[in-house]
Scaffold this motif. Structure first.
Motif: not given
Length: 242
Positions: A119-122, A142-145, A147-166
């Motif tokens: 997500y954008f926070g990364d 979490i850095s996307l480097v 994935t972008l540069l093929g440098r080793g395994p890509q760490p992942k988020h356990e979860f991503l969260y959204w909330e919306f007030y409307e």
């Protein structure tokens, strides 16, 4: 900025002027074509100035397609959400899942496609690593480097969260990059669960088959957030202590 397709946002409808479409649809198509052309001009200039291999270009969007492109604009006309369900302000992937295209000649292999979910926070951690710095402490980034540069395994988020007030408060979670939990309009609503790996359109609610995932999602919907003075509702979950 004004929304796509309104008034003077589009100088001319160009090749779409004679199409049997609404003006909003013509304006939308003209804007996309103009963006594509201008981005191509920018990349060509980087090549001309010999800055190509020294410039990282990232291209994305802040939300899915919308209905705000002028009178009678219909996102379904161009199949804007593709196989996804929903548009801007939806918590299904049609509203929150966006493309992320990155170009860096000599560093990123052309034509590479990644299924990594971020997500954008990364981008904070990503830019910090690329710049040789350190991001601020206690960031959910979490850095996307890798994935972008093929440098080793890509760490992942356990979860991503959204909330919306409307029209109430809605919540969504993506668990382990696969399971999408959604609760709409009120915290008293049942949690829906979708396997977005095998059901990209989020059509089949499988909550009844996976009670353990629903329980996990419910817990995270209570704790994976902080109250904000501008977004407080009686229906909102308890704040997570800082």
């Amino acid at each position: 900025s004004r929304e796509l397709g309104e008034g003077n946002e589009v100088p001319e409808q160009g090749i779409y002027a004679g199409k049997p479409w609404t003006d909003s649809a013509k304006n939308h198509a003209a804007m996309v074509t103009r963006l594509d052309r201008d981005l191509g001009d920018l990349l060509a200039l980087l090549t001309k100035l010999n800055l190509d291999e020294r410039t990282l270009v990232m291209f994305s969007s802040d939300n899915g397609p919308h209905k705000e492109g002028g009178p009678n604009y219909d996102p379904v006309f161009f199949t804007a959400s593709g196989p996804l369900t929903g548009i801007k302000r939806s918590l299904t992937d049609g509203g929150i899942r966006v493309p992320f295209i990155v170009r860096w000649p000599g560093r990123i292999k052309p034509g590479t496609v990644s299924a990594h979910v971020g997500y954008f926070g990364d981008l904070m951690a990503t830019w910090a690593e690329l710049g040789g710095g350190k991001p601020p402490a206690k960031l959910d980034s979490i850095s996307l480097v890798p994935t972008l540069l093929g440098r080793g395994p890509q760490p992942k988020h356990e979860f991503l969260y959204w909330e919306f007030y409307e029209q109430g408060v809605s919540q969504a979670l993506l668990l382990d990059g696969r399971w999408k939990a959604i609760r709409l309009k009120t915290l008293k609503a049942p949690i829906q669960l979708f396997d977005v790996t095998n059901d990209i359109a989020e059509k089949s609610d499988v909550a009844a088959q996976h009670p353990e995932l629903v329980k996990r999602a419910a817990g995270l919907m209570r704790t994976a957030r902080h109250d904000n003075e501008h977004w407080k509702l009686a229906d909102a979950p308890a704040a997570k202590k800082k």
